[in-house]
Design a protein around this motif. Structure first.
Motif, mmCIF file in Angstrom:
data_model
loop_
_atom_site.group_PDB
_atom_site.id
_atom_site.type_symbol
_atom_site.label_atom_id
_atom_site.label_comp_id
_atom_site.label_asym_id
_atom_site.label_seq_id
_atom_site.Cartn_x
_atom_site.Cartn_y
_atom_site.Cartn_z
ATOM 1 N N HIS A 478 -20.412 41.066 -24.365
ATOM 2 C CA HIS A 478 -19.620 39.818 -24.322
ATOM 3 C C HIS A 478 -18.177 40.044 -24.744
ATOM 4 O O HIS A 478 -17.309 39.199 -24.495
ATOM 5 N N LEU A 479 -17.903 41.187 -25.396
ATOM 6 C CA LEU A 479 -16.540 41.501 -25.827
ATOM 7 C C LEU A 479 -15.760 42.296 -24.772
ATOM 8 O O LEU A 479 -14.573 42.566 -24.948
ATOM 9 N N TYR A 480 -16.438 42.696 -23.710
ATOM 10 C CA TYR A 480 -15.783 43.435 -22.621
ATOM 11 C C TYR A 480 -14.945 42.451 -21.807
ATOM 12 O O TYR A 480 -15.476 41.610 -21.085
ATOM 13 N N ASP A 481 -13.629 42.529 -21.962
ATOM 14 C CA ASP A 481 -12.759 41.489 -21.423
ATOM 15 C C ASP A 481 -11.593 42.086 -20.628
ATOM 16 O O ASP A 481 -10.613 42.559 -21.213
ATOM 17 N N PRO A 482 -11.666 42.063 -19.299
ATOM 18 C CA PRO A 482 -10.554 42.568 -18.483
ATOM 19 C C PRO A 482 -9.250 41.812 -18.697
ATOM 20 O O PRO A 482 -8.177 42.339 -18.385
ATOM 21 N N LEU A 483 -9.338 40.571 -19.238
ATOM 22 C CA LEU A 483 -8.133 39.763 -19.423
ATOM 23 C C LEU A 483 -7.588 39.821 -20.849
ATOM 24 O O LEU A 483 -6.719 39.030 -21.209
ATOM 25 N N HIS A 484 -8.080 40.744 -21.646
ATOM 26 C CA HIS A 484 -7.500 40.910 -22.975
ATOM 27 C C HIS A 484 -6.022 41.280 -22.820
ATOM 28 O O HIS A 484 -5.667 42.116 -21.975
ATOM 29 N N PRO A 485 -5.131 40.655 -23.586
ATOM 30 C CA PRO A 485 -3.691 40.917 -23.419
ATOM 31 C C PRO A 485 -3.326 42.403 -23.471
ATOM 32 O O PRO A 485 -2.441 42.846 -22.723
ATOM 33 N N ALA A 486 -3.999 43.170 -24.326
ATOM 34 C CA ALA A 486 -3.692 44.601 -24.416
ATOM 35 C C ALA A 486 -4.029 45.324 -23.115
ATOM 36 O O ALA A 486 -3.278 46.186 -22.644
ATOM 37 N N VAL A 487 -5.145 44.968 -22.532
ATOM 38 C CA VAL A 487 -5.568 45.588 -21.273
ATOM 39 C C VAL A 487 -4.568 45.257 -20.169
ATOM 40 O O VAL A 487 -4.132 46.139 -19.411
ATOM 41 N N LEU A 488 -4.185 43.984 -20.071
ATOM 42 C CA LEU A 488 -3.262 43.572 -19.020
ATOM 43 C C LEU A 488 -1.906 44.258 -19.164
ATOM 44 O O LEU A 488 -1.282 44.637 -18.162
ATOM 45 N N LYS A 489 -1.442 44.437 -20.387
ATOM 46 C CA LYS A 489 -0.152 45.113 -20.591
ATOM 47 C C LYS A 489 -0.217 46.565 -20.138
ATOM 48 O O LYS A 489 0.748 47.097 -19.557
ATOM 49 N N LEU A 490 -1.346 47.243 -20.394
ATOM 50 C CA LEU A 490 -1.488 48.639 -19.976
ATOM 51 C C LEU A 490 -1.539 48.747 -18.451
ATOM 52 O O LEU A 490 -0.921 49.642 -17.859
ATOM 53 N N ILE A 491 -2.250 47.840 -17.811
ATOM 54 C CA ILE A 491 -2.340 47.862 -16.341
ATOM 55 C C ILE A 491 -0.975 47.560 -15.723
ATOM 56 O O ILE A 491 -0.502 48.287 -14.843
ATOM 57 N N ALA A 492 -0.350 46.490 -16.197
ATOM 58 C CA ALA A 492 0.954 46.101 -15.645
ATOM 59 C C ALA A 492 2.000 47.175 -15.878
ATOM 60 O O ALA A 492 2.812 47.481 -14.992
ATOM 61 N N GLY A 493 1.979 47.785 -17.055
ATOM 62 C CA GLY A 493 2.947 48.838 -17.363
ATOM 63 C C GLY A 493 2.794 50.027 -16.435
ATOM 64 O O GLY A 493 3.790 50.628 -15.999
ATOM 65 N N THR A 494 1.563 50.373 -16.102
ATOM 66 C CA THR A 494 1.319 51.499 -15.196
ATOM 67 C C THR A 494 1.805 51.173 -13.788
ATOM 68 O O THR A 494 2.450 52.001 -13.124
ATOM 69 N N ILE A 495 1.508 49.959 -13.326
ATOM 70 C CA ILE A 495 1.955 49.555 -11.986
ATOM 71 C C ILE A 495 3.481 49.545 -11.910
ATOM 72 O O ILE A 495 4.082 50.041 -10.945
ATOM 73 N N GLN A 496 4.103 48.996 -12.937
ATOM 74 C CA GLN A 496 5.570 48.902 -12.935
ATOM 75 C C GLN A 496 6.224 50.282 -13.008
ATOM 76 O O GLN A 496 7.271 50.519 -12.394
ATOM 77 N N ALA A 497 5.597 51.224 -13.739
ATOM 78 C CA ALA A 497 6.133 52.592 -13.800
ATOM 79 C C ALA A 497 6.067 53.238 -12.416
ATOM 80 O O ALA A 497 6.992 53.961 -12.017
ATOM 81 N N GLY A 498 4.970 52.965 -11.691
ATOM 82 C CA GLY A 498 4.871 53.502 -10.339
ATOM 83 C C GLY A 498 5.973 52.974 -9.443
ATOM 84 O O GLY A 498 6.590 53.728 -8.676
ATOM 85 N N ILE A 558 2.314 35.183 -17.943
ATOM 86 C CA ILE A 558 0.977 35.500 -18.468
ATOM 87 C C ILE A 558 1.025 36.753 -19.331
ATOM 88 O O ILE A 558 0.395 36.827 -20.400
ATOM 89 N N LEU A 559 1.779 37.757 -18.906
ATOM 90 C CA LEU A 559 1.848 39.029 -19.634
ATOM 91 C C LEU A 559 2.526 38.891 -20.991
ATOM 92 O O LEU A 559 2.374 39.755 -21.860
ATOM 93 N N ARG A 560 3.263 37.802 -21.180
ATOM 94 C CA ARG A 560 3.896 37.577 -22.486
ATOM 95 C C ARG A 560 2.971 36.832 -23.452
ATOM 96 O O ARG A 560 3.277 36.691 -24.635
ATOM 97 N N MET A 561 1.837 36.366 -22.944
ATOM 98 C CA MET A 561 0.873 35.642 -23.796
ATOM 99 C C MET A 561 0.068 36.621 -24.642
ATOM 100 O O MET A 561 -0.210 37.737 -24.215
ATOM 101 N N ASP A 562 -0.304 36.169 -25.858
ATOM 102 C CA ASP A 562 -1.108 37.044 -26.717
ATOM 103 C C ASP A 562 -2.416 36.396 -27.178
ATOM 104 O O ASP A 562 -3.126 36.943 -28.010
#
Length: 579
Positions: A478-498, A558-562
């Motif tokens: 139940h704690l496995y959360d794709p929308l956790h702010p930390a997860v989203l920041k890592l995904i977005a950061g990788t996409i933006q670096a590309g 959304i990415l600025r939300m915590d």
């Protein structure tokens, strides 16, 4: 009185039908002493059961591969047939019968428990859940020994289907249901990569798993509704609830039929952004599904399925043929093949097992490949040789250090040099890419973009490592959360670096194939998705309805939300599906 249970949604859709409980034979096994003079008879009983089950599996395999055309199901049956022939299973049980003078059922269960303990040490969720093969094949043997293999009810007069309720289901079980009006599957155990989930998705049958003790909460023939999209099971619903779900099911079926109309439609957003939809596969047998969805290529070919469950490693020629088959079948479309993603914790038969304090953080993926350079070099040679047959890209899993990339590239150069010296043909321009699966990689992308040609985000592992969550562990799932702010920041950061460095970035984890996240990922800048072939048309529909110009500023907010709850609400407002 109606009541609702919540489990893991693993195969979407609505099912309405009557429950049919499948017995859990392993719970019925007693231990009793067998007199020495009757030991030969007990062994004969075990051998007869083995022959019966082998015959059943041969018949079911034929049904799977010819009558139904589901080669993935046939592959699972092959695996169970291999297990029946493995000395670690039946032969070990025979030895227990002889040494301890016990009944065959009890001996089989004892050996099963021993093997399951070994599987529990495996870190990879998909491979760890293959312990279900051991349990299921033993249960099949035990049912024969106990004399009650079980039968499904005849077709019902009210027109409703049958909801299969079980502790767990094997692919062989599901094929055995093919002549019955099966509406859905519900199980006590399982996860997104369990057999029930995989087979249900292939057969487009709604399923909810991980319900713990559902077999004890309902009775045979009780009316049940399955919502395989939301992970909801309703027992003994009243007529108004049944009618509501009938209407919802009709709407879903209409939407599904419409999806096939867009198979050949170019994948682009309303404002003209081209989006590439690729398929995740396990081998040449999956190419039919890839073509049926008209995928833009293969974004993830899992090569470890060539290595698992065998006594020896596949040699260079066998690997070459497997890679070549996929590349030739895909023609000019790109095929991204991931190097061996199995670790020493996965107990390959040809190598001594290692006991690691924490296999999840141990010698696995690229770490394991680099520790076995001869094995890795063989794979790289096979890959490069196959590259002349199509558009190959090689992807390296679980990279975290610059030296791992450099060592890998060094071995690639060595493989190229050897092939040149031998006069073998290969494509000198094969691209090498990195999987971004651990936070360390996502937070230090500079060392990757200077060394590789593309990146692919493995969201399954990235989420697990970021949140320290094992998604196959019922206690913490139940704690496995794709929308956790930390997860989203890592995904977005990788996409933006590309985007910043001009490197293509894909997502090949489960998020890529879930319509609930498509608009969010598009708004982050993602243009390359890779998923199970059955999900491609649903994601394409989301892409065709999207306007990236409108999504991008909303996603940045959304990415600025915590606060996870606020993130979830904001993503829901984007549209896309149930989260």
């Amino acid at each position: 009185m109606a009541f609702t249970l919540h489990g893991l949604a693993v195969s979407p859709g609505i099912a309405i039908g009557h429950a049919h409980l499948i017995s859990h034979a392993l719970l019925e096994v007693n231990h009793y002493h067998v007199a020495e003079k009757y030991i030969p008879e007990e062994l004969d009983r075990l051998d007869d059961a083995l022959a019966t089950v082998q015959g059943e599996l041969v018949g079911l395999k034929a049904a799977a591969t010819s009558g139904l055309g589901h080669t993935e199901v046939g592959a699972f049956i092959d695996l169970q047939m291999m297990m029946l022939a493995d000395p670690m299973l039946v032969d070990a049980a025979r030895k227990l019968v002889e040494e301890r003078r016990c009944n065959a059922e009890w001996a089989l269960v004892q050996q099963m428990e021993h093997l399951v303990e070994q599987f529990d040490q495996i870190e990879d969720p998909y491979l760890r859940e293959r312990k279900a093969d051991v349990v299921q094949v033993i249960e099949r043997l035990v049912k024969v020994l106990l004399g009650h293999p079980g039968h499904l009810p005849a077709k019902r007069r009210d027109g409703l289907g049958t909801i299969i309720v079980a502790h767990d289901l094997s692919p062989a079980d599901t094929i055995g249901f093919r002549d019955h009006n099966i509406a859905g599957f519900v199980t006590d155990v399982g996860g997104p990569t369990s057999h029930t989930a995989i087979v249900a998705r292939n057969l487009a049958i709604p399923a909810v798993v991980g319900l713990q003790h559902i077999r004890h909460l309902l009775e045979d023939d009780e009316l049940v509704i399955i919502d395989g999209t939301r992970g909801v099971v309703i027992i003994d619903p009243d007529p108004t609830i049944v009618e509501e779900y009938r209407l919802r099911r009709a709407e879903l079926e209409l939407e599904r039929s419409k999806l096939h109309r867009i198979k050949d439609t170019h994948s682009a957003t309303l404002d003209g952004e081209e989006v590439f939809l690729h398929a995740n596969i396990e081998g040449p047998k999956d190419i039919g599904q890839v073509r049926a969805a008209n995928a833009d290529g293969v974004g993830l070919y899992r090569t470890e399925f060539l290595f698992i469950g065998r006594d020896t490693l596949p040699d260079e020629e066998e690997q070459y043929e497997a890679y070549k088959a996929v590349l030739k079948a895909m023609g000019s479309k790109p095929v991204t093949i991931r190097t061996f993603d199995v670790g020493a914790d996965k107990a390959l038969k040809h190598q001594p097992s290692r006991i690691e304090p924490n296999p999840a953080l141990g010698l696995r993926a690229i770490r394991f490949s680099l520790s076995e350079p001869k094995m890795f070099l063989t794979q790289l040679r096979a890959l490069l040789r196959a590259s002349v047959h199509g558009k190959l890209r090689i992807m390296v899993p679980m990279l975290a250090h610059a030296k791992e990339i450099d060592q890998t590239l060094g071995l690639v150069d060595r493989a190229r040099a050897e092939l040149r010296a031998e006069g073998a043909k290969f494509d000198e321009r094969v691209e090498i890419g990195a999987m971004i699966e651990v936070p360390a990689a996502a937070l230090s992308l500079g060392m990757f973009v200077r060394r590789v040609s593309f990146m692919s985000i493995g969201t399954n592992d990235l989420i697990q490592y970021t949140l320290a969550i094992d998604r196959s562990d019922d206690a913490v799932v139940h704690l496995y959360d794709p929308l956790h702010p930390a997860v989203l920041k890592l995904i977005a950061g990788t996409i933006q670096a590309g985007v910043r460095y001009g490197l293509p970035v894909a997502v090949c984890g489960e998020m890529a194939g879930d319509p609930a996240y498509t608009l969010l990922l598009l708004g982050m800048g993602l243009r390359h998705f890779s998923m199970h072939p059955s999900n491609i048309l649903g994601i394409k529909q989301q892409v065709l309805r999207a306007d990236v110009g409108e999504l991008a500023p909303k996603v940045q907010r959304i990415l600025r939300m915590d606060e996870p709850a606020k993130v979830r609400d904001a993503v829901l407002r984007l549209g896309g599906g149930v989260i």
